[in-house]
Design a protein around this motif. Structure first.
Motif, PDB file in Angstrom:
ATOM      1  N   ALA A  13       1.895   1.671  -3.495  1.00  0.00           N
ATOM      2  CA  ALA A  13       0.754   2.120  -4.303  1.00  0.00           C
ATOM      3  C   ALA A  13       0.527   3.625  -4.138  1.00  0.00           C
ATOM      4  O   ALA A  13       0.237   4.333  -5.110  1.00  0.00           O
ATOM      5  N   GLU A  39      -9.009  -8.348  -5.053  1.00  0.00           N
ATOM      6  CA  GLU A  39      -8.627  -8.324  -3.638  1.00  0.00           C
ATOM      7  C   GLU A  39      -8.752  -9.716  -3.028  1.00  0.00           C
ATOM      8  O   GLU A  39      -7.890 -10.166  -2.278  1.00  0.00           O
ATOM      9  N   GLU A  77     -10.489   1.470  -3.950  1.00  0.00           N
ATOM     10  CA  GLU A  77      -9.837   1.365  -5.259  1.00  0.00           C
ATOM     11  C   GLU A  77     -10.867   1.022  -6.333  1.00  0.00           C
ATOM     12  O   GLU A  77     -10.701   1.378  -7.506  1.00  0.00           O
ATOM     13  N   SER A 134       0.836  -1.207   0.000  1.00  0.00           N
ATOM     14  CA  SER A 134       0.000   0.000   0.000  1.00  0.00           C
ATOM     15  C   SER A 134       0.872   1.259   0.000  1.00  0.00           C
ATOM     16  O   SER A 134       0.512   2.266  -0.619  1.00  0.00           O
ATOM     17  N   ALA A 136       0.707   6.368  -6.992  1.00  0.00           N
ATOM     18  CA  ALA A 136      -0.403   7.312  -7.196  1.00  0.00           C
ATOM     19  C   ALA A 136       0.127   8.745  -7.212  1.00  0.00           C
ATOM     20  O   ALA A 136      -0.321   9.575  -8.023  1.00  0.00           O
ATOM     21  N   LYS A 171     -15.225  -0.707  -1.989  1.00  0.00           N
ATOM     22  CA  LYS A 171     -13.762  -0.780  -2.124  1.00  0.00           C
ATOM     23  C   LYS A 171     -13.285   0.569  -2.639  1.00  0.00           C
ATOM     24  O   LYS A 171     -13.749   1.015  -3.700  1.00  0.00           O
ATOM     25  N   TRP A 180     -12.551  -5.078  -8.563  1.00  0.00           N
ATOM     26  CA  TRP A 180     -11.543  -4.918  -7.512  1.00  0.00           C
ATOM     27  C   TRP A 180     -11.785  -5.879  -6.355  1.00  0.00           C
ATOM     28  O   TRP A 180     -10.843  -6.428  -5.779  1.00  0.00           O
ATOM     29  N   ARG A 205      -4.467  -4.813  -1.370  1.00  0.00           N
ATOM     30  CA  ARG A 205      -5.075  -3.693  -0.633  1.00  0.00           C
ATOM     31  C   ARG A 205      -4.155  -2.506  -0.802  1.00  0.00           C
ATOM     32  O   ARG A 205      -3.237  -2.301  -0.012  1.00  0.00           O
ATOM     33  N   PHE A 206      -4.380  -1.760  -1.870  1.00  0.00           N
ATOM     34  CA  PHE A 206      -3.469  -0.661  -2.176  1.00  0.00           C
ATOM     35  C   PHE A 206      -3.788   0.585  -1.348  1.00  0.00           C
ATOM     36  O   PHE A 206      -2.890   1.342  -0.986  1.00  0.00           O
ATOM     37  N   LEU A 207      -5.063   0.825  -1.126  1.00  0.00           N
ATOM     38  CA  LEU A 207      -5.462   1.999  -0.342  1.00  0.00           C
ATOM     39  C   LEU A 207      -6.331   1.515   0.819  1.00  0.00           C
ATOM     40  O   LEU A 207      -7.542   1.722   0.844  1.00  0.00           O
TER      41      LEU A 207
END
Lengths: 337, 246
Positions: A20, A315, A268, A17, A24, A266, A311, A321-323
């Motif tokens: 990520a 997941e 993302e 994360s 971003a 989610k 997503w 779980r990027f954010l």
């Protein structure tokens, strides 16, 4: 405190994360520099994409995290555009009008929430549509708007075409980044946990100290503010305010599509859904009615066969779980889960 | 039956509740002290859960008043009563299905008690450990089985650092071994000085904790006192235990 409780730690960020968020940041930086190398056409299309991201993220926060499914969010999209016209008409700079208009929409949404949040489920969803229709009719009563004839944001003509496009692009990009950041931190806060608890069981949430009315109201106002900003930004890009277009239920349909396809609940997922919608629109909108039929069919197919969206599926399969807005208990001794 | 005005502890004076034309609580007086463990038994429809819901503030009363440590809380909401130290579990578990076990319990420790971020973490972790849920702390609540759902109800309630814990058939559906674990947990809560009000149909489990027993029937308390005395009361035998004993 017990031994286990002493040994474990609470993790909010993971290495992936953190990476990520850095990616971003780089993407945002590149996008901010896009006016230096991108064509006007591309800037215009990207502006539309950023607005879709705002709409999807706001609807996802409201419905996906808060359980407040609404088919009337076009009310705030239309009001955002309307107040921009109104403020510009009294001599305010059109871009300052955009920001002020979003604030006014947020303020107006507060008394609306006092009534609407008494409704539950389907009643709330349809009630919001009724509110949108009422506001549409009220806006039509304003002589400045000239009914469905509409009016243009003529004060944009103070800016030459090139700089206007760049300002709109950067303003939209900044708004998207700011609103996503706001949402992210609200959903990561303890208020965010309360919002999700109310979504899952309001009675149980109340029994452990959560105050549902206050919590839902905050979410409702934030979503209205964000969607109002999106409506105001869309106006600067499209120039002309046609009440029928801005208060159309199609905006809620688009929001629902983006969130269902990307992944409801989610963070993302909403962003991914907006990108998918943008691509589908770019490639297939020229097919006319079949484009709309396809959008509906795809949304239904996702609801039936992939209810957590793309997503959600990613997941589940890859534990991406990027954010992350949630919490994870890290037990150094045992991590079998 | 006892009649009370006000005193330390949790008490209800003459509470009445109707659902439509049905009287579910008929002028009920109830009281318990912080260091008590009180069991409630009675046939289905006796008003047990309604009494517990009334004490927890789940709905407004038609008549009567409720006091907590001499403070009137009749008009206070469930969330306000929770902050004052009265918390309940639900007969049918109500997990926040889209959240993990830890996140479920953290909501309780963040909102049900005055806490900082760090102390909320500690309260949540402690409640999870006490409820025996360490192994599922990161599991999504909607994937839990019945025992863990019941434990989650308990953990969430405990995380609010209650003074009074109102348990609604928390042993229902559990195996004998699971019930033993549950009783051990509740005995630990007693040692911590938490007042327990426990509705339960599995009487032998209830009696391992309760030192006072109340029996309800048709919206009224028909017996209140030492468990042995209550269970041998002819009215209780007739209404609840199914005998035609005089």
């Amino acid at each position: 405190m017990s031994q286990w409780a002493k040994n474990v730690s609470i993790q909010r960020w993971t290495p992936s994360s953190r990476r990520a968020v850095m990616v971003a940041g780089v993407v945002l930086l590149v996008l901010a520099l896009a006016p230096l190398f991108a064509s006007n056409g591309m800037l215009d299309r990207l502006t539309a994409l950023f607005i879709y991201v705002i709409l999807a993220a706001m609807w996802n926060a409201l419905a996906g995290y808060g359980g407040l499914i609404s088919v009337g969010q076009q009310a705030f999209f239309g009001l955002g555009a309307y107040f921009t016209i109104r403020l510009a008409n009294v001599g305010l700079d059109p871009f300052i009008s955009v920001g002020l208009s979003a604030v006014i929409v947020g303020v107006i949404s507060y008394p609306i929430s006092l009534i609407m949040l008494r409704l539950k489920g389907g009643e709330f969803a349809i009630g919001m549509w009724v509110i949108a229709s009422i506001l549409h009719l009220m806006v039509n009563l304003d002589g400045l708007i000239q009914g469905e004839t509409g009016i243009s944001l003529v004060s944009l003509n103070h800016y030459d075409s090139g700089s206007r496009l760049t300002i709109i692009y950067l303003l939209t990009l900044g708004s998207m980044a700011g609103l996503l950041t706001l949402l992210f931190f609200v959903l990561r806060s303890k208020t965010g946990s309360a919002i999700q608890a109310i979504r899952d069981d309001e009675e149980a949430a109340t029994s452990i100290g959560v105050k549902p009315e206050k919590t839902k109201r905050l979410l409702f106002v934030i979503a209205a503010f964000g969607i109002g900003a999106a409506g105001a930004l869309w106006l600067t890009s499209a120039t002309t305010f046609l009440p029928k277009t801005y208060f159309s239920v199609q905006w809620s349909a688009y929001m629902i599509f983006m969130v269902l396809v990307g992944g409801i609940g989610k963070f993302e997922g909403a962003i991914l859904g907006a990108i998918i919608f943008f691509l589908v629109e770019t490639w297939f909108s020229s097919t006319g009615v079949w484009y709309l039929v396809s959008l509906g069919a795809i949304a239904i197919a996702f609801s039936l066969f992939l209810p957590k969206g793309i997503w959600g599926e990613l997941e589940r399969r890859f534990n991406w779980r990027f954010l992350p807005v949630g919490y994870r208990v890290e037990d150094p001794k045992k991590e079998k889960q | 039956m006892m009649t009370h005005t006000t005193s330390d502890g949790l008490l209800a004076n003459g509470i009445v509740k109707h659902f439509g034309s049905v009287s579910v609580l008929k002028n009920v007086d109830f009281s318990m002290k912080t260091d008590e463990a009180v069991g409630i038994v009675g046939p289905n429809g006796a008003g047990k859960t309604t009494l517990l819901s009334a004490l927890a503030g789940a709905f407004s009363l038609d008549e009567g008043s409720i006091f907590l440590n001499n403070q009137e809380v009749t008009d206070k909401s469930a969330s306000e009563r929770c902050s004052l130290g009265v918390v309940r579990t639900h007969q049918i578990p109500k997990p926040f299905g889209g959240m993990t076990v830890f996140e479920n319990v953290l909501v309780a420790s963040s909102y049900g008690v005055d806490s900082t971020k760090e102390s909320a973490y500690q309260f949540a972790l402690d409640a999870i450990q006490l409820s025996g849920m360490e192994h599922v702390a990161n599991r999504q609540a909607d994937s839990l089985g019945l025992l863990d759902r019941k434990r989650l109800e308990l953990a969430r309630a405990l995380a609010t650092q209650p003074k009074f814990l109102l348990l609604d058939e928390i042993a229902g559906g559990l195996t004998e071994a699971e019930s033993i674990q549950l009783v051990d947990t509740i005995k630990e809560l007693r040692r911590r000085g938490i007042g327990i009000l426990w509705i339960e149909h599995i009487v032998h489990v209830l009696l391992q904790v309760a030192e006072r027993l109340i029996c309800m029937d048709s919206g009224e308390i028909i017996a209140d006192g030492d468990p042995k005395t209550v269970l041998s009361d002819p009215q209780v035998v007739k209404a609840y235990l199914g005998g035609g004993v005089e």
